[in-house]
Design an enzyme around this catalytic site. Sequence first.
Site, PDB file in Angstrom:
ATOM      1  N   TYR A  33      -2.290   7.605  -0.615  1.00  0.00           N
ATOM      2  CA  TYR A  33      -2.143   6.326  -1.310  1.00  0.00           C
ATOM      3  C   TYR A  33      -1.965   5.189  -0.315  1.00  0.00           C
ATOM      4  CZ  TYR A  33      -0.068   2.919  -4.564  1.00  0.00           C
ATOM      5  OH  TYR A  33       0.215   1.799  -5.305  1.00  0.00           O
ATOM      6  N   SER A  92       0.174  -2.371  -1.750  1.00  0.00           N
ATOM      7  CA  SER A  92       1.461  -1.692  -1.877  1.00  0.00           C
ATOM      8  C   SER A  92       2.199  -1.792  -0.552  1.00  0.00           C
ATOM      9  CB  SER A  92       1.248  -0.220  -2.235  1.00  0.00           C
ATOM     10  OG  SER A  92       2.434   0.528  -2.073  1.00  0.00           O
TER      11      SER A  92
END
Length: 248
Positions: free
Chosen positions: A146, A133
């Site tokens: 995350y 990501s």
Amino acid sequence: MVTGASGALGGAIARGLAAAGARVALLARRRAPLQALADEIGDPALVLEADVLDRDALVRARDVTLEHFLRVDILVNAAGGNVPAATVGERSFFDLDADALDAVLRLNFLGTVLPTQVFGGAMETGAIVNVSSMAAHRALTRVVGYGAAKAAVENLTRWLAVELAPLIRVNVLAPGFFVGDQNRALLLDDSGGLTERGTRIVAATPAGRFGEPDDVAGAAVWLCSDAASFVTGAVLPVDGGFDAFGGV
């Protein structure tokens, strides 16, 4: 083998691989969306209901895959996601729950390690593609757990690329911003317009839009193909230029 195939990105990657001629095994926790995807792809798509954190379930899924397809040439680790309790905004960083941070790390990092051990161990040659990501590259607000988990996935990818060379190539996709079930309310309002956060993201993306699942699928198919035969240990941004833009 595509883990997380019930998600938007995992599903798009599975469709792309099937269109390129691969026989695709679809793995996720929920059978219904997997079956719908398999019906769309058609034979010989294989539906496998398993949790990427359950090694025994993964071993059973591997055995079924080998029974049907005889070998595994490609592994795409698309399973992952955020855990709301591991985000800041409603709570301070200093109040983050350690169990929530552990959960998001397990889902994204261990959820990549275990399938790689189980399915990668059955591969003689081929390609592994992990999914990271932009949160691994930039200090994005809110998503502290995350981002840390995806940074670990990228480091693991580089390590595996060295360890498994030259027979198995290992690369990682780093998607930018895509609208999904988990972040829809953060990026779009009830009318479908951009929220304040969504507006800032699009303004910082030279392409001027959010990504579409097929954008990631094309990149994944390339990394799995012979066209990328000399590419390993790479982080490929699929972000519309977000990571390249300094804001001015």
